[in-house]
Enzyme design. Structure first.
Site: not given
Ligand code: 5GP
Length: 173
Positions: A42, A97, A101, A163
Site C-alpha cells: 500500500g 507505512e 490501524d 489503489r
Molecule cells: P495494522 O497492523 O496496523 O492493523 O494494519 C496495517 C495494515 O492494514 C495497513 O498497512 C493496511 O494494509 C491495512 N489497513 C488498515 N486499515 C486499513 C484501511 O482503512 N483501508 C485499507 N485499505 N487497508 C487498511
C-alpha cells in the site's frame, strides 16, 4: 467501485502534507546515514511522493508484511512476506507505512528491525487510526489522523483494487 468511495483527502491536501513531512524529515536527518524502508504494497504512491520531497540521499528499500487477507478486517496475524535487502546496523532507519490501524504490523516490524541494532528507528505513516489500536506503537511522523473508517485510494486497496485512486476516500461496502 468508485461510486462507493466518499472522498476524504484530495490530491492537493495529500501533496501539501507530503511536502511538509518531507521538509521535517529532511531537517531531522540532515548529515545522517538514512535508510528509508517502504512497507509494501500500500505504501507505493506515498513512498514515491515522499522520498522525492526529502532533500537528502537516503538508501531506499522495501519490506512486505501482511496482516490482511482481503476484505476489510484484519486477521491479527502478521507475516513478513519479504524482508529488506539492506544492512541497517548503526544506520538511521525510517519506516514508511500507508496506514496504522491495530498497530500489530508495525509492532512486529519495529521489534524485528530493532534486533538489527539500527542507530535509530522511526516510523512515518500517511494515515493513523488511533481509535483502532490493539498494541501501542510509537509513530514519529503522521500525515493525517482519521476516525474509524475503512479507507481506499492512494495505495490503499479493497481486495487489490482502488489503489490507483489519486485521492483517499471512505469505502462503503
Ligand atoms: P495494522 O497492523 O496496523 O492493523 O494494519 C496495517 C495494515 O492494514 C495497513 O498497512 C493496511 O494494509 C491495512 N489497513 C488498515 N486499515 C486499513 C484501511 O482503512 N483501508 C485499507 N485499505 N487497508 C487498511
Amino acid at each position: 467501485m468508485r461510486s462507493r468511495v466518499t472522498p476524504l483527502f484530495n490530491e492537493t491536501q495529500i501533496a501539501t502534507r507530503v511536502k511538509e513531512l518531507g521538509e521535517l524529515i529532511t531537517r531531522d536527518y540532515a548529515g545522517k546515514d538514512l535508510v528509508v524502508v517502504g512497507l509494501l504494497n500500500g505504501v507505493f504512491p506515498f513512498f514515491a511522493d515522499l522520498v522525492r520531497a526529502i532533500d537528502l540521499d537516503p538508501d531506499l528499500t522495501f519490506m512486505q508484511a501482511s496482516s490482511y487477507h482481503g476484505g476489510t478486517d484484519s486477521t491479527g496475524e502478521v507475516v513478513i512476506k519479504k524482508d529488506m535487502d539492506r544492512p541497517i546496523q548503526g544506520r538511521h532507519v525510517l519506516v514508511l507505512e500507508d496506514i496504522v490501524d491495530t498497530g500489530l504490523t508495525l509492532h512486529k516490524v519495529r521489534n524485528l528491525l530493532m534486533d538489527r541494532e539500527p542507530a535509530s528507528l522511526a516510523i512515518c505513516t500517511l494515515l493513523d487510526k488511533p481509535s483502532r489500536r490493539k498494541v501501542p506503537v510509537q509513530v514519529e511522523y503522521i500525515g493525517f489522523e482519521i476516525e474509524d473508517h475503512f479507507v481506499v485510494g492512494y495505495g490503499l486497496d479493497i481486495d487489490g483494487k482502488l489503489r490507483n485512486l489519486p485521492y483517499v476516500g471512505v469505502y462503503q461496502p
